[in-house]
Design a protein around this motif. Structure first.
Motif, short mmCIF file in Angstrom:
data_model
loop_
_atom_site.label_atom_id
_atom_site.label_comp_id
_atom_site.label_asym_id
_atom_site.label_seq_id
_atom_site.Cartn_x
_atom_site.Cartn_y
_atom_site.Cartn_z
N ARG A 48 15.64 -1.18 20.34
CA ARG A 48 15.03 0.13 20.11
C ARG A 48 15.91 1.16 20.82
O ARG A 48 17.12 1.13 20.60
CB ARG A 48 13.58 0.15 20.62
N ARG A 98 11.84 -1.30 4.48
CA ARG A 98 12.78 -0.17 4.41
C ARG A 98 13.89 -0.37 5.46
O ARG A 98 14.47 -1.44 5.50
CB ARG A 98 12.02 1.15 4.60
N GLN A 115 1.60 10.32 4.95
CA GLN A 115 1.99 10.31 6.36
C GLN A 115 2.17 11.76 6.79
O GLN A 115 3.04 12.45 6.26
CB GLN A 115 3.27 9.51 6.55
N TYR A 136 0.85 -1.19 0.00
CA TYR A 136 0.00 0.00 0.00
C TYR A 136 0.88 1.23 0.00
O TYR A 136 2.12 1.12 0.13
CB TYR A 136 -0.98 0.01 1.19
N GLY A 196 5.55 -3.84 6.47
CA GLY A 196 6.99 -3.92 6.71
C GLY A 196 7.34 -4.81 7.89
O GLY A 196 8.49 -5.19 8.08
#
Ligand code: AMP
Ligand code: MG
Length: 471
Positions: free
Chosen positions: A161, A118, A77, A73, A88
């Motif tokens: 993270r 990505r 954004q 899609y 993703g």
């Protein structure tokens, strides 16, 4: 019994997706299984909890009939165009059909990299998985159309993270995962055939009463469903946080729980998301920004609406103009019962708005104020309680019906500070608060005494200022 899988999306042309298997994880373990939902979907909860079931939920094994794929899609954004997004960190395994004939897409979120990842790792950590599980299931219990959470598993992997966190996968289920951005993708490719195919598929899934090529009817149905949805959000003090067009579901479901949050104290300009610097998706901005998203859908559908582009634009505009009245009507259907009124006109609209102005001025808690209209104590939630008294006198003249209020004003919602506490405990290995919170949130209109700790607004030092995407 293994689920009876099909994957009708996999039978669409190849340019709609990339077939792809999940990346196996080392030591999966089941954190939570949604037994009620499994029942609704006609799935065998015992099988899901078995080693075989766990292997499926962790992406370590593909059951017969499933055909994992990442959907493509596009989307706007924060207003900026991204020509190719896609799944993703998620894979659609396929669909099952419930005993009532409803189709359920089963998706693994956090299942590893895809061609649409990505720079992302395709993974999720425990925090966002718990957050989405709790909030999406709370929304369902609150009567809001939403994607659902069937299961959460931990992977045994570490996800990096801001710091290393335990990896997890959410099994997300929904009537489809088709977004405004899915239509935008084919429109931007000038792929008319693709658009037609997607329209027919979406109509069959979500609006089977329409003809498969009725683009204008489809637009009109999405406008109506989304107006209903955002009015429900408003009535519960919910802020989605990332109303990008790729997060706008054509079936009118709440989708892509990221930095979403429920209001504690009411203020129309409230923003939680760390990435929403200009308040584009602030609480009070949601109904209006939605029109912008719907206009993007209209624009994508133009070639299917009429061969004559001027006529197409005119027809689409007329449909978009129906949003205003549809939203106003949905707003009234959501807010009048909150103050105990079955219906009303200008005077009653003003009455609701007056209460909310006073709430904003007095930092009154959104959920507790409405809930306390029923059993008293609302005035104590206002910095200046006399601001409430003045409103209350006029309100009483309208003879509010307690039964309406009881059904419209939940006593418990997933509060940010509590979600964060539950996540912290889970990361430390204690899943009990997660289970307890999910249990309490399954009965928001009838919370019972065990819910009392979960009804409390945050103390000053517990107040959550910002929420994060969790990507
Ligand atoms: P979201 O903000 O969750 O709606 O995601 C926006 C886009 O970023 C989608 O295409 C996602 O699939 C992608 N994305 C988000 N998180 C990750 C991740 N950890 N790995 C790969 N892609 C991701
Ligand atoms: Mg998204």
């Amino acid at each position: 019994m293994t689920p009876q899988f099909d994957n009708s999306y996999a039978r669409l042309p190849e340019r709609f997706f990339t077939k792809q298997s999940a990346t196996p994880v080392p030591t999966p373990s089941l954190l939570k299984l949604n037994h009620n939902l499994a029942g609704e979907m006609g799935l065998d909860a015992e099988w899901l909890a078995s080693n075989e079931g766990l292997a499926m939920l962790a992406g370590n094994d593909t059951p017969a009939g499933a055909e994992p794929l990442a959907q493509v899609y596009a989307g706007h954004q924060f207003g900026g165009w991204s020509p190719r997004l896609g799944d993703g960190r998620a894979l659609l395994l396929g669909e099952v059909t419930g005993p009532d004939g409803q189709h359920w897409d089963i998706q693994l979120k956090g299942s590893g990299r895809t061609p649409y990842s990505r720079s992302g790792d395709g993974r999720a950590w425990l925090g966002p998985v718990i957050r989405e599980y709790l909030v999406s299931e709370a929304m369902a219990a609150l009567g809001v159309p939403t994607t659902r959470a069937l299961a959460a598993v931990s992977t045994g992997e570490t996800v990096l993270r801001e710091a290393p966190f335990p990896g997890a996968i959410l099994t997300r289920v929904a009537s489809s995962h088709i977004r405004v951005g899915t239509f935008q993708y084919f429109a931007s490719q000038k792929d008319r055939d693709g658009l037609e195919t997607l329209l027919a598929f979406s109509v069959e899934r979500h609006y089977p009463e329409l003809a498969p090529n009725d683009a204008l009817g489809f637009l009109s149905s999405v406008v109506e469903a989304q107006a209903e949805l955002v009015a429900k959000w408003m009535g519960l003090g919910f802020i989605h946080g990332v109303m990008n067009t790729d997060n706008c579901h054509v079936g009118g479901l709440t989708i892509d729980y990221g930095p979403c949050a429920f209001l504690d104290t009411y203020h129309p300009a409230k923003v939680f998301s760390s990435i929403d610097q200009f308040g584009r998706y602030a609480y009070g901005a949601q109904p209006e920004i939605l029109v912008w998203n719907l206009a993007q859908l209209a624009s994508a559908l133009l070639p299917l609406i009429d061969e004559d582009s001027e006529k197409a634009v005119e027809a689409a505009q007329e449909v978009l103009h129906s949003y205003g009245p549809a939203y106003t009507s949905a707003w009234q259907r959501n807010f009048f019962p909150k103050i105990g009124l079955a219906d009303g006109g200008e005077e009653e609209i003003a009455l609701v708005k007056d209460l909310m102005l006073r709430m904003a001025d007095n930092q009154a808690d959104f959920t507790l104020t409405f809930h306390a209209l029923l059993d008293g104590g609302a005035r104590d939630l206002f910095i200046d309680p006399t601001a409430f008294d003045a409103w209350e006198a006029t309100w009483r003249d309208h003879q509010p019906d307690p039964a309406l209020m009881a059904k419209a004003n939940p006593g418990v919602i997933p509060r940010n500070h509590q979600i964060e506490r539950v996540i912290k405990e889970a990361v430390a290995g204690n899943m009990d608060p997660f289970h307890e919170m999910a249990e309490v949130l399954s009965r928001p209109f009838d919370p019972g005494p065990e819910a009392a700790p979960w009804q409390k607004p945050p103390l000053e030092e517990e107040l959550v200022q910002q929420t994060f995407c969790g990507t």
